[in-house]
Design an enzyme around this catalytic site. Structure first.
Site, PDB file in Angstrom:
ATOM      1  CG  ASP A 223      -1.999 -25.934  20.342  1.00 19.37           C
ATOM      2  OD1 ASP A 223      -1.925 -26.495  21.444  1.00 19.37           O
ATOM      3  OD2 ASP A 223      -2.927 -26.145  19.533  1.00 19.37           O
TER       4      ASP A 223
HETATM    5  C1  GLC Z   1      -5.985 -27.631  20.175  1.00 18.38           C
HETATM    6  C2  GLC Z   1      -4.959 -28.504  20.864  1.00 18.38           C
HETATM    7  C3  GLC Z   1      -4.073 -29.248  19.903  1.00 18.38           C
HETATM    8  C4  GLC Z   1      -4.886 -29.591  18.680  1.00 18.38           C
HETATM    9  C5  GLC Z   1      -5.178 -28.293  17.960  1.00 18.38           C
HETATM   10  C6  GLC Z   1      -6.107 -28.503  16.760  1.00 18.38           C
HETATM   11  O1  GLC Z   1      -6.219 -26.466  20.890  1.00 18.38           O
HETATM   12  O2  GLC Z   1      -4.146 -27.902  21.861  1.00 18.38           O
HETATM   13  O3  GLC Z   1      -3.604 -30.425  20.571  1.00 18.38           O
HETATM   14  O4  GLC Z   1      -4.154 -30.463  17.819  1.00 18.38           O
HETATM   15  O5  GLC Z   1      -5.723 -27.308  18.833  1.00 18.38           O
HETATM   16  O6  GLC Z   1      -7.370 -28.886  17.214  1.00 18.38           O
END
Ligand code: GLC
Length: 672
Positions: A223
Site C-alpha cells: 500500500d
Molecule cells: C491509499 C489506499 C489504497 C490506494 C493507494 C493509492 O492509501 O490505502 O487503497 O490504492 O493508497 O492511492
C-alpha cells in the site's frame, strides 16, 4: 516463480534490479533505463481516480461504491461494474486498477466501509471475483486489497490487528481466497501490522499464506508508503514498493553487503515485476462502452443496489397525481466517499425533485433544499424560524415528504465518530413528522445507521448508499415505481453502536484485539441473541415472493444441489435475492448459528414461478481446524436454511455428511 520470457533479468544491472522494486513516482513503475516498459497504476474501486501531469484529477464515470454493488447481490452486475471502470482506465492509459477492496466490515465505524463489500467473507469474495473478471477481461489488471485485516482507519499505519489463526482463515483470508479464483494480476498489502508484524514485512502472511497457501502467483504491491524498511519488505516478497521510496536502493545494497538479503530474494521479486510488465505488454486492452453507456451501466447497478428497508402502508412507490415535497440538498448533490476512492465526474445530475416531476407528470413535486440546514444553520434564529415555518407549512399540505439525509463523513484516513444521522437531519425528520405522517427517509450513507430515535416516526426508509453519478436517476426511478427495488443489505444494521462487538473501542493505539473471533456481523448478533434493526440480507421489494418445494440432491461425497421454487405472488415484476445458509448441528468446535454459503438473484415476472438452484461443496460445510491446519468437515448433521434474509428463513432442510472415516477425528459419541 516463472521467469519472464520477454525480459531477461540478466540484462539488468544490480541497481536497475533494485530500482525496479519501487515505483519511479506515485503511479508509474521504473523503466530500468529503457530496458523495461513502465506500468501505470491508478485507483480505485468506485471508478477511475487518475491525475494528469499537473496533478489535477481526471474526470471519469463515478460508479456506485462497492458497498452498493454488494447490495445488488448480483454477480453479473459486479462484473459489469469492473468492466465499466476498465473502460475508463483504458481511455486514460491506466494498466492496472487498484481495486477491489475486500476488507471485512467488522465495525460500522470504519471510514472506508463504502469501499468494501460486506461483513460476510463469501459475499465479499464472490462479488470481488466477478469484479476482477470484469476488469481483466478488458485487458486491464487489478489489485485485490488490502491484505489483510485493515478493518478500520484509525491507527491503520500503527495498530496491529491481533487475530487468531482460525478467524484469519475463516473471515479475513477468505474473501481474498475466493477472489483469487479470478487471478488478479496484483494483490496489495495492508498498512497495518498483523499479529505484531507489518503486513508489508510479514513473510508468513505474504509468502506463507497468500502465495503458498492461497496460491497467488502474481505481484504483491505495497500500500502507498506502507513500507517501513525496503529490504525487509522485499524479503517478505513485496515485489513493488509504491510509491517511489528513496530508501530502497541504499537499504537493499546495504542489506546485500551485510548478508541480510540474498540475490535470490531480490531476483525473486524482480522476476515478479518483469512478469507483470510482460502481462501488461501481452494484454490488448479493449473498450466496449462509450461514455454514455458507462453512465447507463452506473444507473443500472445503482438501481439494483439501492435498498428499501421499511415501507409501512406501502407508501412507496409514490402514486402519480399526489402532492409531494422533497427536502434536503442531498437530493441535488449526493455525497460520495472521500480519499483514494473518490471519483471526479463531469456528469451533472438532475435534482431528484425535477426527475420525480418528470416521472410523475400528474403530481405536484415541491422542493426545499434549506430545511436540513435550518436546524444547524448559522443564520439568525428569526431566519431559521422562518425557514422552519415555511418548510413545515409546505410539508403539512403534502401527501408525502421525501427527506434526504446522511450520517457522519465516510472517508479514508479516519473513521466515523458515530453511526447516527447528522443531528440536524434527525431534528428535521422529527419536526417534519409532527406535520405530516407520511415521511420517507432516503439515506445517503453506506454503512449501518442507528435509526432508533426517529424510525417509528416515518413510514419508509431507503438506503441509497453512495451511488455516484447515477444516484439521483436511480433513487427517483425507485421512488416513482419505475424500478422495483431489489437490493439487500450486505451488512447488519444494529440498533446502536453499543450493540456491536467493537462498540466505540478502537484498540489501544498499538493493538486492536479481534477477540470477536469468527463472530463478525450476523455471526455475532445471532451467536449472542442480539436483535438488530435490519438484518444482514434484508431488503424489501414492491413485489411479494413465496418460497417452497425445497429439494436437496446429493451429487457427490460432499456435494449437494439445493433447489427451491420462488413465486412472485404480486402483480409487479421483480427480482429476489435468495440466500442459502448452512448450520453445523453438532461440532467439536464452536461454530456460528449459520453461515452464508450461496445466493442467487432471480428476476421473476408477476405471477411466475422460478426454480432456483445453489450448489454446496466441501467448503460449504467446512471450518478451519487449527489442530489439523486445514479446512475440515466433521461428519454428521447439517441444516440448510433458505432465506430472504439472514433473519427471514423460508425453508429448511437436513443433510447428513458421511465422509470416509479416514478423514475424521475420533469424536464424542453424543449426538451421533
Ligand atoms: C491509499 C489506499 C489504497 C490506494 C493507494 C493509492 O492509501 O490505502 O487503497 O490504492 O493508497 O492511492
Amino acid at each position: 516463480m516463472a521467469k519472464s520470457k520477454k525480459y531477461d533479468i540478466n540484462k539488468l544491472t544490480l541497481e536497475e534490479k533494485i530500482l525496479l522494486l519501487t515505483g519511479v513516482n506515485e503511479w508509474k513503475t521504473y523503466s530500468a533505463n529503457g530496458k523495461v516498459p513502465q506500468i501505470v497504476v491508478s485507483d480505485g474501486p468506485n471508478g477511475l481516480q487518475m491525475f494528469d501531469d499537473d496533478n489535477n484529477r481526471k474526470s471519469a464515470t463515478a460508479m456506485p461504491a462497492l458497498s452498493l454493488v454488494a447490495q445488488t447481490w448480483d454477480k453479473e452486475l459486479a462484473y459489469l461494474d469492473g468492466e465499466t471502470i476498465a473502460n475508463d482506465a483504458i481511455e486514460n492509459g491506466a494498466d492496472i486498477l487498484l481495486a477491489p477492496g475486500v476488507n471485512i466490515k467488522r465495525t460500522p465505524l470504519n471510514g472506508r466501509n463504502f469501499e468494501y463489500f460486506s461483513e460476510d467473507p463469501m459475499l465479499s469474495g464472490v462479488l470481488a471475483r466477478e469484479f476482477i473478471k470484469g476488469v481483466q477481461d478488458r485487458g486491464v489488471g487489478t489489485s485485490l486489497k488490502h491484505f489483510c485485516a485493515n478493518n478500520r482507519e484509525k491507527g491503520r499505519r500503527v495498530q496491529t490487528s491481533e487475530i487468531d489463526e482460525r478467524t484469519l482463515n475463516e473471515i479475513y483470508y477468505r474473501p481474498f481466497e475466493i477472489a483469487l479464483e479470478a487471478k488478479p494480476w496484483t494483490v496489495m498489502c495492508a498498512y497495518n501490522p498483523v499479529n505484531g508484524v507489518y503486513a508489508s514485512e510479514n513473510k508468513k502472511l505474504l509468502k506463507g499464506v497468500l502465495r503458498d497457501k492461497l496460491g497467488f502467483d502474481g505481484l504483491i504491491v505495497s500500500d502507498w508508503a506502507s513500507v517501513q524498511n525496503p529490504y525487509k519488505s522485499i524479503k517478505a516478497t513485496i515485489d513493488l514498493i509504491m510509491p517511489y521510496n528513496e530508501l530502497t536502493l541504499d537499504s537493499v545494497k546495504e542489506a546485500l553487503a551485510k548478508g541480510n538479503i540474498s540475490m535470490e530474494e531480490i531476483d525473486y521479486c524482480v522476476e515478479n515485476v518483469l512478469n507483470l510488465v510482460e502481462k501488461v505488454q501481452n494484454s490488448t486492452p479493449k473498450m466496449n462502452y462509450n461514455k454514455e453507456q458507462r453512465h447507463q451501466n452506473a444507473v443500472k447497478i445503482a438501481k439494483a443496489g439501492i435498498t428499501l428497508l421499511k415501507n409501512e402502508d406501502n407508501i412507496l412507490p409514490l402514486k402519480d397525481g399526489g402532492k409531494y415535497l422533497v427536502v434536503g440538498d442531498l437530493s441535488e448533490t449526493p455525497l460520495g466517499g472521500l480519499g483514494s476512492a473518490y471519483v471526479q465526474t463531469d456528469y451533472v445530475q438532475e435534482p431528484v425533485a425535477k426527475l420525480l416531476a418528470e416521472k410523475l407528470p400528474k403530481s405536484e413535486v415541491g422542493y426545499d433544499r434549506a430545511a436540513c440546514a435550518c436546524a444547524s444553520w448559522a443564520g439568525s434564529n428569526r431566519i431559521k424560524l422562518e425557514y422552519a415555518k415555511r418548510v413545515y407549512t409546505e410539508a403539512y399540505e403534502k401527501d408525502a415528504v421525501i427527506v434526504f439525509v446522511s450520517g457522519d463523513t465516510e472517508s479514508e484516513s479516519f473513521d466515523r465518530s458515530h453511526i447516527k444521522l447528522k443531528k440536524e437531519y434527525e431534528e428535521v425528520i422529527r419536526n417534519l413528522a409532527r406535520y405530516n405522517e407520511n415521511i420517507i427517509v432516503v439515506i445517503n450513507a453506506t454503512s449501518a445507521i442507528d435509526m432508533q430515535d426517529w424510525i417509528d416516526d416515518v413510514k419508509a426508509v431507503v438506503i441509497e448508499g453512495f451511488a455516484g453519478e447515477a444516484t439521483n436517476e436511480a433513487i427517483s426511478s425507485i421512488l416513482a415505481g419505475e424500478t422495483n427495488p431489489s437490493g439487500k443489505l450486505a451488512e447488519s444494521f444494529p440498533y446502536d453502536l453499543e450493540d456491536t462487538f467493537t462498540g466505540d473501542d478502537t484498540g489501544n493505539g498499538l493493538v486492536e484485539w479481534y477477540n470477536d473471533g469468527i463472530f463478525v456481523g450476523y455471526r455475532y448478533y445471532e451467536k449472542y441473541g442480539i436483535d438488530v434493526l435490519f438484518p444482514f440480507g434484508h431488503g424489501l421489494s414492491y413485489s411479494e415472493f413465496k418460497y417452497d418445494n425445497l429439494s436437496i440432491e446429493q451429487t457427490g461425497e460432499c456435494d449437494f444441489t439445493v433447489s427451491y421454487d420462488i413465486t412472485n405472488v404480486s402483480n409487479v415484476d421483480g427480482a429476489e435475492v435468495s440466500q442459502v445458509y448452512v448450520k453445523d448441528v453438532f461440532s467439536m468446535v464452536i461454530r456460528p448459528e449459520k453461515e452464508l454459503k450461496g445466493f442467487e438473484k432471480t428476476f421473476i415476472k408477476a405471477g411466475e414461478t422460478k426454480r432456483v438452484s445453489v450448489k454446496l461443496d466441501f467448503r460449504s460445510f467446512a471450518y478451519y481446524n487449527t489442530a489439523l491446519d486445514k479446512w475440515h468437515v466433521e461428519n454428521g448433521a447439517f441444516t440448510v436454511l433458505v432465506g430472504a434474509s439472514s433473519a427471514d428463513i423460508k425453508l429448511t432442510g437436513k443433510i447428513n455428511i458421511n465422509l470416509d472415516d479416514s478423514t475424521q477425528q475420533s469424536q464424542a459419541l453424543v449426538g451421533r
